[in-house]
Design a protein around this motif. Structure first.
Motif, PDB file in Angstrom:
ATOM      1  N   GLY A  92      37.019  22.493  62.671  1.00  8.79           N
ATOM      2  CA  GLY A  92      36.493  21.567  63.639  1.00  8.79           C
ATOM      3  C   GLY A  92      36.305  22.724  64.717  1.00  8.79           C
ATOM      4  N   LEU A  93      36.375  21.831  66.024  1.00 11.52           N
ATOM      5  CA  LEU A  93      36.018  22.464  67.234  1.00 11.52           C
ATOM      6  C   LEU A  93      37.137  22.057  68.088  1.00 11.52           C
ATOM      7  CD1 LEU A  93      34.675  20.045  69.375  1.00 11.52           C
ATOM      8  CD2 LEU A  93      32.868  20.238  67.652  1.00 11.52           C
ATOM      9  N   ARG A  94      37.273  22.642  69.228  1.00  9.03           N
ATOM     10  CA  ARG A  94      38.219  22.581  70.357  1.00  9.03           C
ATOM     11  C   ARG A  94      37.456  22.781  71.876  1.00  9.03           C
ATOM     12  NH1 ARG A  94      42.963  26.543  70.020  1.00  9.03           N
ATOM     13  NH2 ARG A  94      41.641  27.766  71.471  1.00  9.03           N
ATOM     14  N   LEU A  95      37.895  21.748  72.675  1.00  4.98           N
ATOM     15  CA  LEU A  95      37.440  21.962  73.929  1.00  4.98           C
ATOM     16  C   LEU A  95      38.455  21.801  74.736  1.00  4.98           C
ATOM     17  CD1 LEU A  95      34.451  19.540  73.704  1.00  4.98           C
ATOM     18  CD2 LEU A  95      34.241  22.207  73.712  1.00  4.98           C
ATOM     19  N   GLY A  96      38.899  22.658  75.933  1.00  9.60           N
ATOM     20  CA  GLY A  96      40.093  22.632  76.741  1.00  9.60           C
ATOM     21  C   GLY A  96      39.943  23.204  78.099  1.00  9.60           C
ATOM     22  N   GLY A  97      41.097  23.379  78.508  1.00  9.54           N
ATOM     23  CA  GLY A  97      41.148  24.188  79.793  1.00  9.54           C
ATOM     24  C   GLY A  97      42.599  24.717  79.995  1.00  9.54           C
ATOM     25  N   ARG A  98      42.708  25.801  80.843  1.00 12.91           N
ATOM     26  CA  ARG A  98      44.050  26.542  80.835  1.00 12.91           C
ATOM     27  C   ARG A  98      44.421  26.623  82.259  1.00 12.91           C
ATOM     28  NH1 ARG A  98      46.100  28.747  76.257  1.00 12.91           N
ATOM     29  NH2 ARG A  98      44.624  28.723  74.690  1.00 12.91           N
ATOM     30  N   LEU A  99      45.492  26.073  82.610  1.00 11.96           N
ATOM     31  CA  LEU A  99      46.094  25.927  84.021  1.00 11.96           C
ATOM     32  C   LEU A  99      47.186  26.697  84.381  1.00 11.96           C
ATOM     33  CD1 LEU A  99      45.690  22.129  84.549  1.00 11.96           C
ATOM     34  CD2 LEU A  99      43.975  23.843  85.046  1.00 11.96           C
ATOM     35  N   GLY A 100      47.231  27.780  85.222  1.00 10.99           N
ATOM     36  CA  GLY A 100      48.505  28.596  85.571  1.00 10.99           C
ATOM     37  C   GLY A 100      49.262  27.807  86.663  1.00 10.99           C
ATOM     38  N   ILE A 101      50.193  26.970  86.326  1.00 12.39           N
ATOM     39  CA  ILE A 101      51.101  26.310  87.383  1.00 12.39           C
ATOM     40  C   ILE A 101      52.032  26.891  88.070  1.00 12.39           C
ATOM     41  CG2 ILE A 101      50.170  24.214  86.160  1.00 12.39           C
ATOM     42  CD1 ILE A 101      53.092  24.187  85.126  1.00 12.39           C
ATOM     43  N   ALA A 102      52.577  27.914  87.463  1.00 13.56           N
ATOM     44  CA  ALA A 102      53.555  28.807  88.130  1.00 13.56           C
ATOM     45  C   ALA A 102      53.711  30.203  87.351  1.00 13.56           C
ATOM     46  CB  ALA A 102      54.981  28.084  88.222  1.00 13.56           C
ATOM     47  N   PRO A 103      54.411  31.100  88.116  1.00 13.45           N
ATOM     48  CA  PRO A 103      54.343  32.290  87.390  1.00 13.45           C
ATOM     49  C   PRO A 103      55.067  32.269  86.186  1.00 13.45           C
ATOM     50  CG  PRO A 103      55.289  32.560  89.597  1.00 13.45           C
ATOM     51  CD  PRO A 103      55.093  31.033  89.543  1.00 13.45           C
ATOM     52  N   GLY A 104      54.417  32.785  85.192  1.00 15.72           N
ATOM     53  CA  GLY A 104      54.968  32.635  83.549  1.00 15.72           C
ATOM     54  C   GLY A 104      54.907  31.303  83.215  1.00 15.72           C
ATOM     55  N   VAL A 105      54.285  30.190  83.550  1.00 15.78           N
ATOM     56  CA  VAL A 105      54.119  29.131  83.197  1.00 15.78           C
ATOM     57  C   VAL A 105      52.663  28.407  83.018  1.00 15.78           C
ATOM     58  CG1 VAL A 105      54.840  26.618  83.215  1.00 15.78           C
ATOM     59  CG2 VAL A 105      56.259  28.503  83.891  1.00 15.78           C
ATOM     60  N   GLU A 106      52.268  27.911  81.833  1.00 17.59           N
ATOM     61  CA  GLU A 106      50.803  27.694  81.705  1.00 17.59           C
ATOM     62  C   GLU A 106      50.541  26.362  81.065  1.00 17.59           C
ATOM     63  OE1 GLU A 106      47.948  30.838  80.415  1.00 17.59           O
ATOM     64  OE2 GLU A 106      47.481  29.254  78.872  1.00 17.59           O
ATOM     65  N   ILE A 107      49.777  25.492  81.447  1.00 21.56           N
ATOM     66  CA  ILE A 107      49.591  24.078  80.813  1.00 21.56           C
ATOM     67  C   ILE A 107      48.096  24.029  80.288  1.00 21.56           C
ATOM     68  CG2 ILE A 107      49.788  21.588  80.836  1.00 21.56           C
ATOM     69  CD1 ILE A 107      52.499  23.111  80.822  1.00 21.56           C
ATOM     70  N   SER A 108      47.672  23.752  79.243  1.00 22.51           N
ATOM     71  CA  SER A 108      46.418  23.796  78.576  1.00 22.51           C
ATOM     72  C   SER A 108      46.293  22.632  77.882  1.00 22.51           C
ATOM     73  CB  SER A 108      46.182  25.133  77.874  1.00 22.51           C
ATOM     74  OG  SER A 108      46.696  26.374  78.350  1.00 22.51           O
ATOM     75  N   PRO A 109      45.545  21.648  78.430  1.00 19.05           N
ATOM     76  CA  PRO A 109      44.986  20.487  77.749  1.00 19.05           C
ATOM     77  C   PRO A 109      43.870  20.644  76.896  1.00 19.05           C
ATOM     78  CG  PRO A 109      44.474  20.349  80.176  1.00 19.05           C
ATOM     79  CD  PRO A 109      45.493  21.462  79.905  1.00 19.05           C
ATOM     80  N   TYR A 110      43.571  19.822  75.973  1.00 20.70           N
ATOM     81  CA  TYR A 110      42.687  20.215  74.898  1.00 20.70           C
ATOM     82  C   TYR A 110      42.303  18.756  74.251  1.00 20.70           C
ATOM     83  CZ  TYR A 110      46.162  20.418  71.168  1.00 20.70           C
ATOM     84  OH  TYR A 110      47.183  19.894  70.380  1.00 20.70           O
ATOM     85  N   LEU A 111      41.122  18.982  73.524  1.00 24.08           N
ATOM     86  CA  LEU A 111      40.535  17.568  72.700  1.00 24.08           C
ATOM     87  C   LEU A 111      40.178  18.379  71.506  1.00 24.08           C
ATOM     88  CD1 LEU A 111      39.706  14.762  72.186  1.00 24.08           C
ATOM     89  CD2 LEU A 111      37.623  15.170  73.338  1.00 24.08           C
ATOM     90  N   THR A 112      40.386  17.975  70.385  1.00 22.17           N
ATOM     91  CA  THR A 112      39.760  18.466  69.126  1.00 22.17           C
ATOM     92  C   THR A 112      39.263  17.586  67.981  1.00 22.17           C
ATOM     93  OG1 THR A 112      41.883  18.456  67.685  1.00 22.17           O
ATOM     94  CG2 THR A 112      41.749  20.248  68.988  1.00 22.17           C
ATOM     95  N   PHE A 113      38.102  17.845  67.408  1.00 23.56           N
ATOM     96  CA  PHE A 113      37.705  17.010  66.496  1.00 23.56           C
ATOM     97  C   PHE A 113      37.815  17.992  64.916  1.00 23.56           C
ATOM     98  CE2 PHE A 113      33.886  16.192  63.739  1.00 23.56           C
ATOM     99  CZ  PHE A 113      34.077  14.941  63.320  1.00 23.56           C
ATOM    100  N   THR A 114      38.295  17.362  64.005  1.00 21.25           N
ATOM    101  CA  THR A 114      38.386  17.976  62.772  1.00 21.25           C
ATOM    102  C   THR A 114      37.806  17.158  61.637  1.00 21.25           C
ATOM    103  OG1 THR A 114      40.774  17.369  62.422  1.00 21.25           O
ATOM    104  CG2 THR A 114      40.203  19.479  63.500  1.00 21.25           C
TER     105      THR A 114
END
Length: 249
Positions: free
Chosen positions: A60-82
């Motif tokens: 499938g495919l994946r669309l998303g983003g990556r957010l560095g919210i603090a030193p050593g911590v990252e949140i990455s929301p995404y949407l997939t279609f398979t």
């Protein structure tokens, strides 16, 4: 007096003769791994960085983003279609998932990085066996990466994205993939990276057996108790994606 003047002049001349050699040695020394950003492996973006990405492959495919919210911590929301689930399935499975990667850096030592990741997601399957809603717990996941040279990083990891899938009659199926992940990320420019990743491994599925049913009308369904589907089984998973990540300036 003449001897005293010649001695310093000789030392100065020797230093001048060695200067080009020292400059050449400095120029030809190998470059150390960089502190540039990477998104797919064990590194995390800094608290002031964020990126967007898109990937396409099997299944499938994946669309998303990556957010560095603090030193050593990252949140990455995404949407997939398979369009497929288990490699051993006889039919395609159309599905969407909305989730997020939560990555926490454990080790950051020179070119080597190690992170612990969770991957919770809400899943909806809507073909071919009716609508199914599931919750992917997606924990634990262990990611490692090593920068082999400036601008090129290789990734390794182990993922266990446990999922609970509920069918329309509220029957539960537990899916337990155990996947080995491998990949590489290459810096095309300082803000644009190309990456490829492969997840492969067995998938264990636990569910009760169900009778085979066919609909005879709007309110009538005929089920054959002697012919059943489902039950416990072992399959295989393969996810292969190629994509790009863009670091927003």
């Amino acid at each position: 007096m003449l001897l005293r003047r010649r001695l310093p002049m000789g030392i100065v001349a020797g230093l001048l003769a060695l200067a080009p050699v020292a400059t050449l040695a400095k120029t030809e020394a190998p470059k150390a791994p960089s502190d540039d950003w990477y998104a797919q492996g064990g590194r995390t973006l800094s608290g002031s960085q964020y990126a967007v990405e898109a990937a396409l492959g099997w299944p499938g495919l994946r669309l998303g983003g990556r957010l560095g919210i603090a030193p050593g911590v990252e949140i990455s929301p995404y949407l997939t279609f398979t369009w497929w689930n288990d490699l051993l399935d006889r039919k395609a499975t159309l599905a969407n998932a909305l989730g997020a990667y939560a990555k926490y850096s454990l080790v950051a030592k020179g070119p080597f990085h190690l992170a612990l990741q969770a991957n919770p997601a809400l899943m909806v399957e809507y073909w071919p066996n009716g609508t199914r809603v599931g919750w992917q717990i997606g924990f634990p996941e262990l990611l490692m990466s090593y920068e082999v040279t400036r601008g090129l990083e290789i990734d390794f990891g182990i993922r266990v994205p446990l999922s609970l899938v509920f069918k329309s009659d509220y029957r539960l199926e537990v899916r337990l993939p155990v996947l080995v992940t491998m990949g590489a990320e290459y810096a095309l420019t300082k803000d644009l990276h190309l990456f490829g990743t492969v997840d492969i491994g067995p998938q264990f599925r636990f569910a009760s057996r169900e009778p085979t049913c066919r609909r005879l009308g709007p309110t009538m369904t005929l089920c054959n108790e002697s012919q059943t589907t489902g039950g416990n089984r072992t399959g295989a998973m393969l996810n292969a994606l190629v994509g790009v990540t863009y670091l927003v300036p």
